[in-house]
Structures are given as structure tokens and as C-alpha cells.
Write a protein that holds these residues in place. Sequence first.
Motif, PDB file in Angstrom:
ATOM      1  N   ASP A  89     -29.668  13.083 -27.533  1.00 55.14           N
ATOM      2  CA  ASP A  89     -29.186  14.423 -27.211  1.00 55.14           C
ATOM      3  C   ASP A  89     -27.739  14.596 -27.644  1.00 55.14           C
ATOM      4  O   ASP A  89     -27.371  15.614 -28.249  1.00 55.14           O
ATOM      5  CB  ASP A  89     -29.333  14.660 -25.708  1.00 55.14           C
ATOM      6  CG  ASP A  89     -29.059  16.106 -25.310  1.00 55.14           C
ATOM      7  OD1 ASP A  89     -29.522  17.011 -26.034  1.00 55.14           O
ATOM      8  OD2 ASP A  89     -28.408  16.319 -24.278  1.00 55.14           O
ATOM      9  N   GLN A  90     -26.910  13.600 -27.361  1.00 60.83           N
ATOM     10  CA  GLN A  90     -25.497  13.687 -27.730  1.00 60.83           C
ATOM     11  C   GLN A  90     -25.310  13.706 -29.249  1.00 60.83           C
ATOM     12  O   GLN A  90     -24.395  14.357 -29.762  1.00 60.83           O
ATOM     13  CB  GLN A  90     -24.728  12.521 -27.123  1.00 60.83           C
ATOM     14  CG  GLN A  90     -24.680  12.533 -25.603  1.00 60.83           C
ATOM     15  CD  GLN A  90     -23.872  13.694 -25.053  1.00 60.83           C
ATOM     16  OE1 GLN A  90     -22.674  13.794 -25.300  1.00 60.83           O
ATOM     17  NE2 GLN A  90     -24.525  14.589 -24.316  1.00 60.83           N
ATOM     18  N   ALA A  99     -37.212  19.210 -34.864  1.00 58.91           N
ATOM     19  CA  ALA A  99     -37.514  19.043 -33.438  1.00 58.91           C
ATOM     20  C   ALA A  99     -36.535  18.037 -32.826  1.00 58.91           C
ATOM     21  O   ALA A  99     -36.372  16.930 -33.352  1.00 58.91           O
ATOM     22  CB  ALA A  99     -38.944  18.558 -33.251  1.00 58.91           C
ATOM     23  N   PRO A 100     -35.866  18.370 -31.719  1.00 55.57           N
ATOM     24  CA  PRO A 100     -34.912  17.448 -31.101  1.00 55.57           C
ATOM     25  C   PRO A 100     -35.606  16.173 -30.602  1.00 55.57           C
ATOM     26  O   PRO A 100     -36.595  16.242 -29.869  1.00 55.57           O
ATOM     27  CB  PRO A 100     -34.340  18.255 -29.934  1.00 55.57           C
ATOM     28  CG  PRO A 100     -34.594  19.684 -30.294  1.00 55.57           C
ATOM     29  CD  PRO A 100     -35.885  19.681 -31.043  1.00 55.57           C
ATOM     30  N   ILE A 101     -35.084  15.020 -30.992  1.00 53.90           N
ATOM     31  CA  ILE A 101     -35.657  13.738 -30.580  1.00 53.90           C
ATOM     32  C   ILE A 101     -35.611  13.589 -29.060  1.00 53.90           C
ATOM     33  O   ILE A 101     -36.558  13.094 -28.437  1.00 53.90           O
ATOM     34  CB  ILE A 101     -34.913  12.567 -31.248  1.00 53.90           C
ATOM     35  CG1 ILE A 101     -35.029  12.657 -32.781  1.00 53.90           C
ATOM     36  CG2 ILE A 101     -35.449  11.231 -30.742  1.00 53.90           C
ATOM     37  CD1 ILE A 101     -36.416  12.447 -33.314  1.00 53.90           C
ATOM     38  N   LEU A 202     -21.557  18.651 -19.846  1.00 57.15           N
ATOM     39  CA  LEU A 202     -22.123  17.379 -20.303  1.00 57.15           C
ATOM     40  C   LEU A 202     -22.329  17.341 -21.809  1.00 57.15           C
ATOM     41  O   LEU A 202     -22.803  16.330 -22.337  1.00 57.15           O
ATOM     42  CB  LEU A 202     -23.467  17.134 -19.602  1.00 57.15           C
ATOM     43  CG  LEU A 202     -23.404  16.938 -18.086  1.00 57.15           C
ATOM     44  CD1 LEU A 202     -24.804  16.936 -17.487  1.00 57.15           C
ATOM     45  CD2 LEU A 202     -22.678  15.640 -17.751  1.00 57.15           C
ATOM     46  N   ASN A 203     -21.981  18.435 -22.499  1.00 58.07           N
ATOM     47  CA  ASN A 203     -22.198  18.512 -23.952  1.00 58.07           C
ATOM     48  C   ASN A 203     -23.655  18.210 -24.289  1.00 58.07           C
ATOM     49  O   ASN A 203     -23.969  17.468 -25.215  1.00 58.07           O
ATOM     50  CB  ASN A 203     -21.265  17.535 -24.684  1.00 58.07           C
ATOM     51  CG  ASN A 203     -21.337  17.705 -26.193  1.00 58.07           C
ATOM     52  OD1 ASN A 203     -21.526  18.818 -26.695  1.00 58.07           O
ATOM     53  ND2 ASN A 203     -21.217  16.602 -26.922  1.00 58.07           N
ATOM     54  N   SER A 204     -24.575  18.816 -23.520  1.00 53.26           N
ATOM     55  CA  SER A 204     -25.993  18.491 -23.632  1.00 53.26           C
ATOM     56  C   SER A 204     -26.826  19.731 -23.949  1.00 53.26           C
ATOM     57  O   SER A 204     -27.107  20.541 -23.054  1.00 53.26           O
ATOM     58  CB  SER A 204     -26.501  17.865 -22.328  1.00 53.26           C
ATOM     59  OG  SER A 204     -27.918  17.774 -22.337  1.00 53.26           O
ATOM     60  N   PRO A 205     -27.265  19.878 -25.198  1.00 47.46           N
ATOM     61  CA  PRO A 205     -28.174  20.974 -25.520  1.00 47.46           C
ATOM     62  C   PRO A 205     -29.478  20.913 -24.719  1.00 47.46           C
ATOM     63  O   PRO A 205     -30.048  21.953 -24.377  1.00 47.46           O
ATOM     64  CB  PRO A 205     -28.449  20.797 -27.023  1.00 47.46           C
ATOM     65  CG  PRO A 205     -27.315  19.988 -27.531  1.00 47.46           C
ATOM     66  CD  PRO A 205     -26.902  19.096 -26.400  1.00 47.46           C
ATOM     67  N   LEU A 206     -29.955  19.697 -24.432  1.00 49.15           N
ATOM     68  CA  LEU A 206     -31.222  19.556 -23.722  1.00 49.15           C
ATOM     69  C   LEU A 206     -31.125  20.095 -22.298  1.00 49.15           C
ATOM     70  O   LEU A 206     -32.035  20.780 -21.808  1.00 49.15           O
ATOM     71  CB  LEU A 206     -31.664  18.092 -23.714  1.00 49.15           C
ATOM     72  CG  LEU A 206     -33.098  17.826 -23.261  1.00 49.15           C
ATOM     73  CD1 LEU A 206     -34.094  18.621 -24.106  1.00 49.15           C
ATOM     74  CD2 LEU A 206     -33.415  16.342 -23.348  1.00 49.15           C
ATOM     75  N   ILE A 207     -30.020  19.798 -21.608  1.00 50.26           N
ATOM     76  CA  ILE A 207     -29.825  20.334 -20.260  1.00 50.26           C
ATOM     77  C   ILE A 207     -29.679  21.854 -20.315  1.00 50.26           C
ATOM     78  O   ILE A 207     -30.296  22.591 -19.536  1.00 50.26           O
ATOM     79  CB  ILE A 207     -28.582  19.708 -19.600  1.00 50.26           C
ATOM     80  CG1 ILE A 207     -28.787  18.200 -19.365  1.00 50.26           C
ATOM     81  CG2 ILE A 207     -28.261  20.416 -18.286  1.00 50.26           C
ATOM     82  CD1 ILE A 207     -29.787  17.844 -18.314  1.00 50.26           C
ATOM     83  N   ASP A 236     -25.538  23.734 -30.056  1.00 48.91           N
ATOM     84  CA  ASP A 236     -26.454  23.188 -31.057  1.00 48.91           C
ATOM     85  C   ASP A 236     -26.824  24.270 -32.080  1.00 48.91           C
ATOM     86  O   ASP A 236     -27.987  24.671 -32.179  1.00 48.91           O
ATOM     87  CB  ASP A 236     -27.706  22.660 -30.340  1.00 48.91           C
ATOM     88  CG  ASP A 236     -28.588  21.801 -31.223  1.00 48.91           C
ATOM     89  OD1 ASP A 236     -28.133  21.389 -32.303  1.00 48.91           O
ATOM     90  OD2 ASP A 236     -29.750  21.558 -30.837  1.00 48.91           O
ATOM     91  N   PRO A 237     -25.853  24.734 -32.867  1.00 53.03           N
ATOM     92  CA  PRO A 237     -26.101  25.895 -33.733  1.00 53.03           C
ATOM     93  C   PRO A 237     -27.027  25.628 -34.906  1.00 53.03           C
ATOM     94  O   PRO A 237     -27.536  26.581 -35.507  1.00 53.03           O
ATOM     95  CB  PRO A 237     -24.696  26.265 -34.227  1.00 53.03           C
ATOM     96  CG  PRO A 237     -23.917  24.984 -34.144  1.00 53.03           C
ATOM     97  CD  PRO A 237     -24.462  24.262 -32.958  1.00 53.03           C
ATOM     98  N   THR A 238     -27.278  24.379 -35.244  1.00 48.80           N
ATOM     99  CA  THR A 238     -28.170  24.095 -36.372  1.00 48.80           C
ATOM    100  C   THR A 238     -29.640  24.146 -35.986  1.00 48.80           C
ATOM    101  O   THR A 238     -30.510  24.083 -36.858  1.00 48.80           O
ATOM    102  CB  THR A 238     -27.872  22.701 -36.968  1.00 48.80           C
ATOM    103  OG1 THR A 238     -28.125  21.694 -35.980  1.00 48.80           O
ATOM    104  CG2 THR A 238     -26.433  22.607 -37.442  1.00 48.80           C
ATOM    105  N   ASN A 239     -29.928  24.287 -34.686  1.00 45.92           N
ATOM    106  CA  ASN A 239     -31.312  24.289 -34.211  1.00 45.92           C
ATOM    107  C   ASN A 239     -31.797  25.723 -34.011  1.00 45.92           C
ATOM    108  O   ASN A 239     -31.410  26.390 -33.049  1.00 45.92           O
ATOM    109  CB  ASN A 239     -31.415  23.519 -32.893  1.00 45.92           C
ATOM    110  CG  ASN A 239     -32.857  23.279 -32.479  1.00 45.92           C
ATOM    111  OD1 ASN A 239     -33.768  23.969 -32.923  1.00 45.92           O
ATOM    112  ND2 ASN A 239     -33.073  22.308 -31.615  1.00 45.92           N
ATOM    113  N   PRO A 240     -32.675  26.218 -34.880  1.00 44.73           N
ATOM    114  CA  PRO A 240     -33.125  27.611 -34.764  1.00 44.73           C
ATOM    115  C   PRO A 240     -34.040  27.864 -33.576  1.00 44.73           C
ATOM    116  O   PRO A 240     -34.269  29.022 -33.213  1.00 44.73           O
ATOM    117  CB  PRO A 240     -33.858  27.852 -36.084  1.00 44.73           C
ATOM    118  CG  PRO A 240     -34.333  26.507 -36.513  1.00 44.73           C
ATOM    119  CD  PRO A 240     -33.256  25.555 -36.069  1.00 44.73           C
ATOM    120  N   ARG A 241     -34.578  26.818 -32.960  1.00 44.61           N
ATOM    121  CA  ARG A 241     -35.492  27.014 -31.835  1.00 44.61           C
ATOM    122  C   ARG A 241     -34.807  27.737 -30.674  1.00 44.61           C
ATOM    123  O   ARG A 241     -35.435  28.529 -29.968  1.00 44.61           O
ATOM    124  CB  ARG A 241     -36.043  25.665 -31.367  1.00 44.61           C
ATOM    125  CG  ARG A 241     -36.905  24.987 -32.422  1.00 44.61           C
ATOM    126  CD  ARG A 241     -37.048  23.486 -32.139  1.00 44.61           C
ATOM    127  NE  ARG A 241     -37.650  22.801 -33.277  1.00 44.61           N
ATOM    128  CZ  ARG A 241     -38.912  22.420 -33.338  1.00 44.61           C
ATOM    129  NH1 ARG A 241     -39.715  22.636 -32.325  1.00 44.61           N
ATOM    130  NH2 ARG A 241     -39.381  21.807 -34.406  1.00 44.61           N
TER     131      ARG A 241
END
Length: 430
Positions: A89-90, A99-101, A202-207, A236-241
Amino acid sequence: MSDRMTEALFDLLARIVARLATLRRQGEEAAPPRLALPAPPVPPEDCLSIPVCDSSRDAEAVRRAQDRGQYLARQERWDELAEELWAADQARAVTPGGAPIAELLAFGARADVVLAAEHALMDGNCDEEAILEGVTALELMRREFPDNPAINLIVALAHVDIGWAWRGNGWDATIPKLNRSRCMAHFERAVDLLAPFDGIELNSPLIASAHCAMLATQTSHDIRVPDRYEDLIDLDPTNPRHMRALGHHMLPRWFGNYAKLDLEARRTASRTADIWGLGAYAWVHFDAIALDEGACAHVDVDFFIDALHDIVERRPDQETVNLLAAYCAVAMRQGPGGDNQADFNRQRIVDCANWLIRDHMTEVHPLIWAHASDGFDNNARVTSVNRFAARGRDFALRVIADLFSDEIGRGYKVTFTDKGLHLDRRAKAV
């Protein structure tokens, strides 16, 4: 039967056939235009040649990450799982298809629990104790890691998935009271679990993504949905989802309206111009205009098409090209129809499949096309991956064959290579 009677009978039949043909033509002229999928016969191999990527790098990477999460959970190696998930995530680690791992690891980690609950509900078994058995075990495990954001995230997302399983895919008014209350209970528990953890801090796109996903069942008017998504996209600007999810939640059925949808698309495009050019405008509208007739009628279609060009320029990989081509050629054809402006906009977007396929495609990714045929519905049940992929392959080849029908009809063979498209005269049959 006499010759005179025979002639009279044939004359009557001829008049009936002529009348039916006239009625059919009148009906076709009166009916609104339909955007049905092309259905030409798939040409033989000597007419069309394009590589089919049956096992893409992206699909393999997705499976590896999900399997890894599932394996570590089954072995109860929660410390190791949390560490790997957080590191991914970091690092914003993604598969070749984007797709985010970390998201895939979290899915694998809760897969056994969620699938068991879903199967119980699908079989009509509403024994709550049996349905809660798996998530209860996750809750007990979580007590050993009360301050670990990754572990709390896994348990929270398990509750979200089970909540959606209780709710189902029907309209809200048709959901039984029991199912609705169970759904809300699971979502409320997920909100409580993630409340101590802030994605920005937390610098966490997943959260941050999980907080946005749980907006669906929250009714507070104090929630600023665009602000939540702005934080997520900036992380997370590179993730179009994330942009696609923003557009979905800006529909009138959720938290916005058509004006707000377009505004957020333009704002997001401006903030991410260094990465996507105008591309974010298309990403924010991507699912919204495929789902909603009004959104399709209100989209700035010239802006949208320019955005598609910018996406391909900045991300020319075949996963993205297939996604955009399948979206234009398949998903956008399946709109409901009946609104002239929406039909006009939709047809212009459908026409973009022409340049996407001719200028940028070098191989077919069947699973992407199959998902497009389902409108990119993440809740669609896939009972057989092989049949699902075969359906996607068929859709893709039908679209490509239709696109090149003139060339094929004039005797050319259409060949796709990694160097580009070739048209060669076919050898005449002896």
C-alpha cells in the motif's frame, strides 16, 4: 386443387407477405434507434488474425496476489500478511493492469470467510450463527492486533462484503427488512473498525478507499463525499479506479447530480493534468455514463473523447487499450435508449472504438471484453472463467470483424501485429 385456386392462394400469400414487410418497415422507422452489438459471423482465420492473450500478465499477477493473501490467512501468519499488505500500500504497488496489490492481498485474506457467508445466503440458509462463524473468527484474531491498520482493514472489508451479500443487487425498495438490517449492522461495524485510522495521516490509499466504499450506507448530510474522494485521488492519482468510483457516487442515486458529476470530473482533470492530461474527465464519467441515461445526456462528449486520447497517449499498454475499446464498443452500446441527446453522445463514444482498435490494439484480452459485456459489474457471478473468457473473445472478434467488414469484403486479410495493422490481399481459392 385447380390451377385457378392455386394461383389465387399464391396471390393471397404474396399480398400477406408484402403487407407484413410494410408493417415491419413502418415499425422500424417509428422505433428509437437501438445500439445492438454487431453480430456478423466471425471470419475464418484467413480473413482476420489477432493474437488472443488468454493468460495475461495482469490476470496472473492478480491471481498470485490473491492467492498469497489467502495462503497467509489460512496459515494464520497475520503479522507477515499485515507487513506485506502495508508495504504494498505504501509503495502503491499495482499489477500490470493497475489493480492495487494491497487490495488483492486483503481480498485473498478474507476470501474464505466471505465466500462461505455468500454461499450460505445464496442457498437460502439464513442461520446467522453459521453465516457469522467466519467473521467471528476474524474478530477474535483482530483482538491480538487492535492497533494494526492492515488487520482492522481486512476485518472491516469482510463485514462490508457480507453486508452486500445480505443486501443483494435488487432495488432498495425490494429488499426484505431483515436483509436490510443485517446489511446495515455489518456496515456499521466496518465503520467502527476503521474510525481510528485516517488514510491521509497514514498515507494509505487502501484505508482512504475503504472509507469511501462505506459511504454507500451512510446518511449523514455532514459527509462531504467529493472531499473524501479528493483526498483519496490525491493520495493515489495514477489509479483510475478511484476516479471511476467518484463518478459513480456523484450520480443522483447516491450523493450528487449531473452538474456535480461534471464539476468533479473537471476538477479532477485539472488536479491530475500532469499525470493524465485531460484523462481524468473520462475516468470520472466512465461508469456513470454507462449506467445512467441522464449522465450520458449531460456529458461534454468532445471533452470526453479528447480525454480518451490523452489516456491512451499516457498509458498505451494493451490492458488499457482493451479496456477503453471494450468500453466503447460493448459497454456503451448497451445503454437503455430513448433519450436523443444520450443516444447521440453514446454513439459518438461507440465510434471511438474505431480508432482505438485500428490505431492502438495489437492483441485481445478476453476477460476485459467479457467484463465489458456485463457492464463492468463487480458483483456479476462468474461460474466458469473459461466460458467467461470465451464469451469475451467472441465479443471482441465480432466487434473487430464488424469494424473491418468492408476490407474483408473486398478480399483483404486483416492482421494485427506488435508493429501495427496490416491489410494484405487474400489468396483466391483454387
